[in-house]
Design a protein around this motif. Sequence first.
Motif, PDB file in Angstrom:
ATOM      1  N   SER A 220       0.969  -1.175   0.121  1.00  0.00           N
ATOM      2  CA  SER A 220       0.003  -0.138  -0.044  1.00  0.00           C
ATOM      3  C   SER A 220       0.900   1.176   0.082  1.00  0.00           C
ATOM      4  O   SER A 220       0.381   2.435  -0.655  1.00  0.00           O
ATOM      5  CB  SER A 220      -1.016  -0.066   1.169  1.00  0.00           C
ATOM      6  N   LEU A 221       2.121   1.272   0.530  1.00  0.00           N
ATOM      7  CA  LEU A 221       2.810   2.365   0.639  1.00  0.00           C
ATOM      8  C   LEU A 221       3.375   2.539  -0.808  1.00  0.00           C
ATOM      9  O   LEU A 221       3.697   3.491  -1.387  1.00  0.00           O
ATOM     10  CB  LEU A 221       4.067   2.037   1.696  1.00  0.00           C
ATOM     11  N   MET A 222       3.857   1.237  -1.473  1.00  0.00           N
ATOM     12  CA  MET A 222       4.286   1.444  -2.701  1.00  0.00           C
ATOM     13  C   MET A 222       3.229   2.058  -3.807  1.00  0.00           C
ATOM     14  O   MET A 222       3.501   2.943  -4.583  1.00  0.00           O
ATOM     15  CB  MET A 222       4.738   0.147  -3.489  1.00  0.00           C
ATOM     16  N   ASN A 223       1.998   1.780  -3.649  1.00  0.00           N
ATOM     17  CA  ASN A 223       0.909   2.283  -4.514  1.00  0.00           C
ATOM     18  C   ASN A 223       0.851   3.698  -4.072  1.00  0.00           C
ATOM     19  O   ASN A 223       0.622   4.691  -5.072  1.00  0.00           O
ATOM     20  CB  ASN A 223      -0.371   1.609  -4.173  1.00  0.00           C
ATOM     21  N   THR A 224       0.868   4.130  -2.648  1.00  0.00           N
ATOM     22  CA  THR A 224       0.892   5.567  -2.513  1.00  0.00           C
ATOM     23  C   THR A 224       1.984   6.512  -3.289  1.00  0.00           C
ATOM     24  O   THR A 224       1.743   7.439  -3.830  1.00  0.00           O
ATOM     25  CB  THR A 224       1.026   5.617  -0.791  1.00  0.00           C
ATOM     26  N   ILE A 225       3.078   5.831  -2.907  1.00  0.00           N
ATOM     27  CA  ILE A 225       4.157   6.787  -3.776  1.00  0.00           C
ATOM     28  C   ILE A 225       3.884   6.829  -4.994  1.00  0.00           C
ATOM     29  O   ILE A 225       4.171   7.994  -5.803  1.00  0.00           O
ATOM     30  CB  ILE A 225       5.500   5.898  -3.307  1.00  0.00           C
ATOM     31  N   ARG A 226       3.542   5.937  -5.796  1.00  0.00           N
ATOM     32  CA  ARG A 226       3.382   5.841  -7.337  1.00  0.00           C
ATOM     33  C   ARG A 226       2.094   6.762  -7.428  1.00  0.00           C
ATOM     34  O   ARG A 226       2.400   7.688  -8.593  1.00  0.00           O
ATOM     35  CB  ARG A 226       2.876   4.379  -7.855  1.00  0.00           C
ATOM     36  N   ALA A 227       1.318   6.866  -6.622  1.00  0.00           N
ATOM     37  CA  ALA A 227      -0.059   7.823  -7.029  1.00  0.00           C
ATOM     38  C   ALA A 227       0.431   9.192  -6.593  1.00  0.00           C
ATOM     39  O   ALA A 227       0.082  10.201  -7.395  1.00  0.00           O
ATOM     40  CB  ALA A 227      -1.117   7.363  -6.160  1.00  0.00           C
ATOM     41  N   GLU A 228       1.098   9.590  -5.570  1.00  0.00           N
ATOM     42  CA  GLU A 228       1.533  10.650  -5.347  1.00  0.00           C
ATOM     43  C   GLU A 228       2.683  11.533  -6.167  1.00  0.00           C
ATOM     44  O   GLU A 228       2.844  12.585  -6.150  1.00  0.00           O
ATOM     45  CB  GLU A 228       1.852  10.986  -3.807  1.00  0.00           C
ATOM     46  N   ALA A 229       3.628  10.662  -6.650  1.00  0.00           N
ATOM     47  CA  ALA A 229       4.946  10.883  -7.265  1.00  0.00           C
ATOM     48  C   ALA A 229       4.487  11.700  -8.504  1.00  0.00           C
ATOM     49  O   ALA A 229       4.980  13.098  -8.427  1.00  0.00           O
ATOM     50  CB  ALA A 229       5.591   9.888  -7.754  1.00  0.00           C
ATOM     51  N   PRO A 230       3.472  11.605  -9.482  1.00  0.00           N
ATOM     52  CA  PRO A 230       3.413  12.555 -10.405  1.00  0.00           C
ATOM     53  C   PRO A 230       2.552  13.705  -9.943  1.00  0.00           C
ATOM     54  O   PRO A 230       2.884  14.975 -10.615  1.00  0.00           O
ATOM     55  CB  PRO A 230       2.296  11.865 -11.317  1.00  0.00           C
ATOM     56  N   ARG A 231       1.803  13.586  -8.846  1.00  0.00           N
ATOM     57  CA  ARG A 231       1.319  14.876  -8.298  1.00  0.00           C
ATOM     58  C   ARG A 231       2.117  15.835  -7.506  1.00  0.00           C
ATOM     59  O   ARG A 231       2.062  17.197  -7.825  1.00  0.00           O
ATOM     60  CB  ARG A 231       0.073  14.586  -7.162  1.00  0.00           C
ATOM     61  N   VAL A 232       3.218  15.432  -7.001  1.00  0.00           N
ATOM     62  CA  VAL A 232       4.090  16.468  -6.265  1.00  0.00           C
ATOM     63  C   VAL A 232       4.946  16.979  -7.397  1.00  0.00           C
ATOM     64  O   VAL A 232       5.282  18.068  -7.281  1.00  0.00           O
ATOM     65  CB  VAL A 232       4.678  15.427  -5.003  1.00  0.00           C
ATOM     66  N   LEU A 233       5.264  15.965  -8.404  1.00  0.00           N
ATOM     67  CA  LEU A 233       6.042  16.497  -9.305  1.00  0.00           C
ATOM     68  C   LEU A 233       5.636  17.690 -10.408  1.00  0.00           C
ATOM     69  O   LEU A 233       6.250  18.513 -10.620  1.00  0.00           O
ATOM     70  CB  LEU A 233       7.111  15.672 -10.101  1.00  0.00           C
TER      71      LEU A 233
END
Length: 390
Positions: A220-233
């Motif tokens: 679930s942490l991997m999925n969170t990072i994948r989802a948030e990465a494009p948003r934060v960049l």
Amino acid sequence: MENFEFVSPTHFVFGRGVENEVGAKLAAVGAKRVLVHFGGESARRSGLIDRVSASLDAAGIEHLELGGVRPNPEVTLVREGVRLCKEGDVDWILAVGGGSVIDSAKAIANGACVDCDVWELFETKALDHDVLPIAVVLTIPAAGSEASKNTVISNDELGRKTGYANNAQRPKFAFMNPELTFTLPPFQTAAGLTDMYCHLLERFFDDYGAVPVTDNLNLSLMNTIRAEAPRVLADPENYDARANIMWAGMLCHQGLAGVGRHEDWATHGLEHELSALDPAITHGAGLAVMFPAWMEYVHGENPARFAFYGQAVFGLTPTGDANADALSAIDETRSFFASLGMPTTLAELGVEENDIEKMLPTLAQNKGVPFGSFKKLTLEDAAEIYRLAL
Ligand SMILES: [Zn+2]
């Protein structure tokens, strides 16, 4: 599930403006004289050091400063910090920065309580000493050092970069304000995202079977990072995306995402040799290159584990051929790192084939041989993995 011990003494203070609470919180636990440790002058220019100092002054806490921590922190500055602590009667260390500053603070906190040179602890891994308490104002979410039991320090004279783990050096306070990360350059944000994701991979792939409670948290942490990465960049000042990333970075490495498992950590060992070879190599960038290469080399040990990962994180559909599914999951991982702007080859990091031989002796010293868990690696294996990454 394997037997485990898990210690997590960190008091988290999370949200906007929390760096202004440092003084009151430290005074409440009896801090009298604090070493404020930080990296470059940007911490001062941004006004952060002034705000933290004002908070300490308001609480009646004396403080002295030691700046100048570089990426891949080095033992010479650690020794200077140890001297300041011993001569200055320091009773707390406040790290203001990211993983490098926190790791340096941890080394100082240990060194201040022993008679021997601090580097000896990195050689002997001794644990039978006190450690000064540490507080952190986090400015770079990545290493998870704000709650972890680990520190990694370089010794330029010996050409070494090695880790040291001690539950007593887990920070007692972590002040985490996502707004402090708004101004991080995109490359540093991306390298941080890569590092935290790799802290999960190191724990997910080992020679132990499934541990669902741990594995599901990890995935679930991997999925969170994948989802948030494009948003934060795309939007560096998106508070919620920054907040999710900041908290995830801590959860990825404070230990919970690996309890009951053996964990692997071969790839971090391979990467540390790159940063020892050239301190200009960012840890996360080195990992982005080495992790897919390691995966390619070892996946045959247990392709089903890789196939499961591919389905859970990238939504891949099983084909009935676990090996093919594993290779697809590895391709997706490489593409994810590339989508963040990370390098995919050693050549992009300036590392050449004739550098490989130079790294093997210190790799053996730092990791022992064989090393890793998913597949036990020899130095020949390590050289092969570096070659795959060229
Ligand atoms: Zn790392």
